[in-house]
Motif scaffolding. Structure first.
Motif, PDB file in Angstrom:
ATOM      1  N   GLY A  72       0.812  -1.218   0.000  1.00  0.00           N
ATOM      2  CA  GLY A  72       0.000   0.000   0.000  1.00  0.00           C
ATOM      3  C   GLY A  72       0.841   1.261   0.000  1.00  0.00           C
ATOM      4  O   GLY A  72       0.574   2.207  -0.745  1.00  0.00           O
ATOM      5  N   ALA A  73       1.908   1.254   0.830  1.00  0.00           N
ATOM      6  CA  ALA A  73       2.738   2.447   0.950  1.00  0.00           C
ATOM      7  C   ALA A  73       3.372   2.793  -0.387  1.00  0.00           C
ATOM      8  O   ALA A  73       3.419   3.957  -0.798  1.00  0.00           O
ATOM      9  N   ASP A  94       0.905   4.357  -2.590  1.00  0.00           N
ATOM     10  CA  ASP A  94       0.633   5.738  -2.168  1.00  0.00           C
ATOM     11  C   ASP A  94       1.697   6.664  -2.767  1.00  0.00           C
ATOM     12  O   ASP A  94       1.391   7.760  -3.245  1.00  0.00           O
ATOM     13  N   LYS A 111       1.080   7.089  -6.405  1.00  0.00           N
ATOM     14  CA  LYS A 111      -0.051   7.984  -6.608  1.00  0.00           C
ATOM     15  C   LYS A 111       0.364   9.444  -6.417  1.00  0.00           C
ATOM     16  O   LYS A 111       0.033  10.318  -7.230  1.00  0.00           O
ATOM     17  N   ALA A 112       1.135   9.696  -5.337  1.00  0.00           N
ATOM     18  CA  ALA A 112       1.574  11.063  -5.058  1.00  0.00           C
ATOM     19  C   ALA A 112       2.416  11.582  -6.222  1.00  0.00           C
ATOM     20  O   ALA A 112       2.228  12.706  -6.698  1.00  0.00           O
ATOM     21  N   LEU A 127      -5.197   2.618  -6.567  1.00  0.00           N
ATOM     22  CA  LEU A 127      -4.880   4.044  -6.602  1.00  0.00           C
ATOM     23  C   LEU A 127      -6.087   4.947  -6.424  1.00  0.00           C
ATOM     24  O   LEU A 127      -5.968   6.158  -6.414  1.00  0.00           O
TER      25      LEU A 127
END
Lengths: 438, 282
Positions: free
Chosen positions: B26-27, B30, B33-34, B149
Motif C-alpha cells: 500500500g505504501a 501511495d 499515486k503522489a 490508486l
C-alpha cells in the motif's frame, strides 16, 4: 613465403586457426583435426576456416582470395577479434589476440589494426570529416588534433573540400575513400580490407587499386586484402593466399600462383586471369643472344650476327649498359665505308624496357620493333630480351623459361636462334664480366 | 453459468494476489499515486493557466518548427475549433494526461527495447509480456488501478502507461537490431566500447524507428486516456463518458471531435520527429 620465424619479423602471424560456427564447435574441431573433411562435420557445425596458417611481413600487401563461402571474410574478422576463433592463434606483433578480450582487445584494435569495409560502413549521421576522425575520437584524441589529422588524410585520399558533406551525398568510390581515410587516420600499422573495392564500378575500382598501391608505397602499411577478384589480387598482392572451402590451398607470389598453381582448383581459377597485367618483362624475358660490345667494332658485330643468324644485334658498353641496336645492313655499309665505329649507326637507344614493365605495355612496342625488345635493370644494364614469340607464349601459359620458342620467322625478326651456343651468354645476374661478344 | 466439469479459479487467484498487494505494498502505491498526481497537476497547470491563445501560439510554433507552416496553420485552426466548442479546458487536461503517460512509457519501454535488442534472453522474456500487455482488453487494467490508486486521474495514467508500453519496446528492439551490422562492426573494429557503439551508432541509426514507436505510444495513450475518463480521469474522456451516460448528443460530438483534432495534431508532430535529422541518404 619463407619468412623467418619469430614475432619481430612478421607483422601478423596466424597459426592453425579454426573457426567453426554451429552448436558443437569443439566436437567438429576434433573431427577436423582427426582428418575428417568439411562435409563430414557438417552436422556438427559449419567449418568456415580450417587450419589456416600464414605470416604477413611488415609493409606487405597480403591478399586472401577465394569465392564467396570460402571463408575469407570469416578469416579477416578473426584477425582483429571481431569473431573469436575456435582454435589456434593470431599474433599481432607480440600480442596473441586469441587470448585477450574486452578492453585489451579494444586497445589492439585502436593501436594496431584498422579495417576498411565492403559497404564502407560509414556513419550516415556524421559528416565526412567526423567519419574520418572517428577512430581518433574513440582513442580519445582531442577535437582540434583529430580534425587536423582527418583533414590531412582526406587530402591524402583526394577528398579535399568534402569534409562538410554527409556520406549519403557522396558516390560509392568517394565513400570508400572516406573509409580508407578513417582507417589511415588511426595510424595503425596493419590495415584489414574486406572486399574493400568489390562494391565499386570497375573503372573506379581500378582507380582505387592504383591509389591504394601508391599509398602503400608511401606509407608502408601492412595490408591484408580480401577479394574474390583474381585480377585485383594479382594486381595488388605481394603474396596471395588462395582459399577454398575454408582451407588455404596455396600461398605464393602472383607469379608463382600463375605459373605454378598448386592444384587443379587454383589452375582453373587462374585460367581467366589477365596475365598481361601480372607478368612482367622480367618474368618472361630470355637471355639476349646477339649482343656486341660497342668497342668491338663493325666486323665483330657482323660476325656475331652471322653466327646467330640474325639481322640485328644489341649493343652494350663496358658496363653492360644498353646503348642501342645495330642492323646487318648498316654494319655492312659501315664496313664498305672503311669505318668501324658502331656509335655512328646505333638506333633506338631509348627502346629498352624495364624488367618491371607489365607485359600489357610491351605489345605496342613489340609490334613496332623488328628485333626483340631489350630488357634492362634499374641501372640501365641489359639483362634480357623479349621477342614477339616470347610474349605470345607467355599469354598461352607455355612455360616461358627458356629456349623452346624458336618460332621466329627467319629474316623478319632477329629473334633468338637455335642453341648452338650455350644459352647463358649473358646471365641476368649482375656478376661482372667484360662486355665481349658472345 | 457454472461449469460442471472443472473450473479453474484464475480470477479468484488474481483477486487474492491483488488483496495481498494492497495489504503489503500500500505504501508503495501511495508513493506512486503522489508522484503521478503531482506530475499531472504540474503539467496541467502549465497548459491551463495561460490564456488559450498563448497556448495555441506555442503549439503552432512547435508544429511550424517540426513540420512547417501548413501544420502550424492546420493546428491553429483545429485548436480554435476546440476552443469554439467549449472543450478547451478538457482538451488541455487530456493533453496533460497523454504527455505524462507517454513520457513515463517512453522512459520504461525504450531501455527495455535496447536490452531486448542486446540480449536474446531478455528478448525472449520481454516479447510475451508485451504481447500480454497489448492484447489484454484495456478496461481490465482499470480494475486493479482503481483498487490500488483510487478514483481520479492517476489510475487512468497508470493503466495508460501499461497499455502503451508495448510498441515502444518493440519498435526500439526492431530499430536497434536492424542497424546495418557492418556499421556496428566498424565501431568494434576501431575499438569502441559497447556503450559507445550504442550511443554513437545504434541509437542514432535506430532513431527513426524508435520515434515511430514513440508516435505509437502517444496515439495509444490518447485512446486509453479517453477510456480512463470512466474512472474519473477527467478531460475529454470524462466528457465523452458523461455524454454516453446522459445520451447527450451535442456534448458527445463536440468532445469526440476534440479528441480527433488532438490526435491528428499529436500524430503529425511526432511523426515528423522521426524524419528530422536524416541527411539525404537517398
Amino acid at each position: 613465403m619463407n619468412s623467418t620465424i619469430g614475432p619481430p619479423s612478421s607483422a601478423l602471424r596466424v597459426t592453425n586457426a579454426f573457426k567453426i560456427f554451429g552448436r558443437k564447435p569443439q566436437e567438429a574441431l576434433k573431427a577436423l583435426k582427426d582428418g575428417k573433411s568439411r562435409k563430414d562435420v557438417a552436422a556438427l557445425g559449419t567449418a568456415a576456416v580450417i587450419d589456416a596458417s600464414f605470416e604477413v611481413k611488415p609493409g606487405e600487401i597480403f591478399v586472401v582470395m577465394g569465392l564467396s563461402g570460402s571463408g575469407k571474410s570469416t578469416l579477416i574478422r578473426m584477425l582483429n577479434g571481431l569473431l573469436p576463433m575456435t582454435s589456434g592463434s593470431v599474433h599481432v606483433g607480440d600480442t596473441d589476440i586469441s587470448k585477450i578480450s574486452g578492453k585489451r582487445l579494444r586497445q589492439v584494435r585502436q593501436k594496431s589494426v584498422s579495417m576498411v569495409f565492403q559497404h564502407f560502413a560509414l556513419l550516415p549521421h556524421r559528416t565526412v570529416l567526423e567519419n574520418a576522425a572517428y577512430a581518433l575520437e574513440i582513442q580519445g584524441v582531442d577535437k582540434k588534433k583529430r580534425t587536423a589529422q582527418a583533414t590531412k588524410m582526406l587530402e591524402t585520399v583526394g577528398l579535399t573540400g568534402w569534409g562538410d558533406k554527409y556520406p549519403g551525398q557522396l558516390s560509392g568510390g568517394m565513400q570508400q575513400r572516406v573509409g580508407l581515410a578513417r582507417a589511415l587516420c588511426s595510424e595503425t600499422d596493419i590495415l584489414l580490407m574486406d572486399e574493400a573495392f568489390s562494391a565499386l564500378d570497375p573503372l573506379i575500382r581500378r582507380d582505387m587499386q592504383e591509389q591504394l598501391a601508391s599509398l602503400q608505397a608511401d606509407l608502408g602499411k601492412t595490408i591484408i586484402f580480401i577479394t574474390h577478384d583474381l585480377n585485383e589480387a594479382m594486381f595488388l598482392g605481394d603474396r596471395i593466399a588462395v582459399m577454398r572451402d575454408g582451407e588455404i590451398v596455396q600461398i605464393g607470389t602472383p607469379d608463382e600462383i600463375l605459373t605454378n598453381p598448386a592444384n587443379e582448383y587454383v589452375a582453373s581459377f587462374v585460367r581467366d586471369v589477365d596475365r598481361t597485367r601480372v607478368l612482367t618483362a622480367g618474368s618472361v624475358m630470355e637471355n639476349p643472344r646477339a649482343v656486341v660490345s660497342i668497342n668491338g667494332g663493325a666486323r665483330a658485330a657482323l660476325l656475331t650476327m652471322r653466327e646467330q643468324q640474325t639481322s640485328g644485334s644489341f649493343v652494350i658498353d663496358r658496363n653492360r649498359n644498353f646503348r642501342g641496336i645495330v642492323t646487318d645492313r648498316e654494319v655492312m655499309a659501315l664496313i664498305d665505308r672503311g669505318d668501324s665505329d658502331l656509335t655512328e649507326i646505333l638506333t633506338r637507344a631509348d627502346d629498352a624496357v624495364s624488367s618491371e614493365t607489365a607485359l600489357n605495355d610491351l605489345f605496342g612496342r613489340s609490334v613496332e620493333s623488328n628485333t626483340p625488345l631489350p630488357v634492362v635493370d634499374e641501372k640501365g644494364r641489359l639483362v634480357g630480351a623479349v621477342a614477339r614469340a616470347t610474349l605470345l607464349a607467355a599469354l598461352g601459359n607455355v612455360p616461358s623459361t627458356t629456349d623452346a620458342i624458336q618460332i621466329v620467322e627467319p629474316g623478319q625478326s632477329a629473334g633468338n636462334n637455335d642453341g648452338s651456343q650455350q644459352p647463358a651468354i649473358f646471365a641476368p645476374d649482375p656478376s661482372g664480366e667484360k662486355g665481349g661478344l658472345l | 453459468m457454472a461449469n460442471d466439469l472443472f473450473r479453474i479459479p484464475v480470477g479468484k487467484w488474481a483477486e487474492s494476489g491483488l488483496d495481498w498487494v494492497i495489504e503489503n505494498l500500500g505504501a508503495f502505491f501511495d508513493g506512486v499515486k503522489a508522484f503521478f498526481s503531482q506530475f499531472y497537476a504540474g503539467l496541467d497547470w502549465v497548459l491551463t493557466t495561460p490564456p488559450f491563445w498563448a497556448v495555441i501560439v506555442v503549439l503552432a510554433a512547435l508544429a511550424f518548427w517540426l513540420k512547417g507552416w501548413k501544420l502550424a496553420l492546420g493546428s491553429t485552426i483545429g485548436f480554435l475549433v476546440i476552443y469554439g466548442m467549449n472543450q478547451w479546458e478538457n482538451a488541455m487536461h487530456t493533453l496533460a494526461l497523454v504527455l505524462v503517460a507517454s513520457m513515463v512509457a517512453v522512459i520504461i519501454s525504450v531501455p527495455l527495447g535496447i536490452a531486448a535488442a542486446k540480449s536474446s534472453a531478455v528478448s525472449r522474456v520481454v516479447k510475451p509480456v508485451m504481447d500480454f500487455l497489448q492484447t489484454m482488453p484495456a478496461f481490465v487494467y482499470l480494475i486493479p488501478a482503481l483498487l490500488l490508486l483510487g478514483v481520479g486521474p492517476v489510475p487512468g495514467i497508470v493503466a495508460t502507461i501499461i497499455f502503451a508500453l508495448a510498441p515502444g519496446a518493440r519498435f526500439t528492439e526492431l530499430g536497434i537490431r536492424s542497424v546495418d551490422s557492418e556499421v556496428v562492426e566498424a565501431g568494434q573494429a576501431f575499438g569502441a566500447s559497447p556503450m559507445r557503439i550504442l550511443r554513437q551508432i545504434q541509437i542514432p541509426l535506430a532513431m527513426p524507428t524508435i520515434m515511430a514507436g514513440i508516435n505509437q505510444i502517444i496515439m495509444l495513450s490518447l485512446s486509453m486516456v479517453v477510456i480512463a475518463g470512466m474512472v474519473g480521469g477527467g478531460g475529454l474522456g470524462g466528457a465523452v463518458y458523461a455524454a454516453l451516460t446522459g445520451l447527450n448528443t451535442p456534448l458527445g460530438v463536440e468532445s469526440g471531435l476534440s479528441v480527433v483534432i488532438l490526435a491528428i495534431f499529436l500524430d503529425r508532430v511526432t511523426a515528423s520527429l522521426s524524419k528530422v535529422k536524416q541527411h539525404s541518404a537517398a
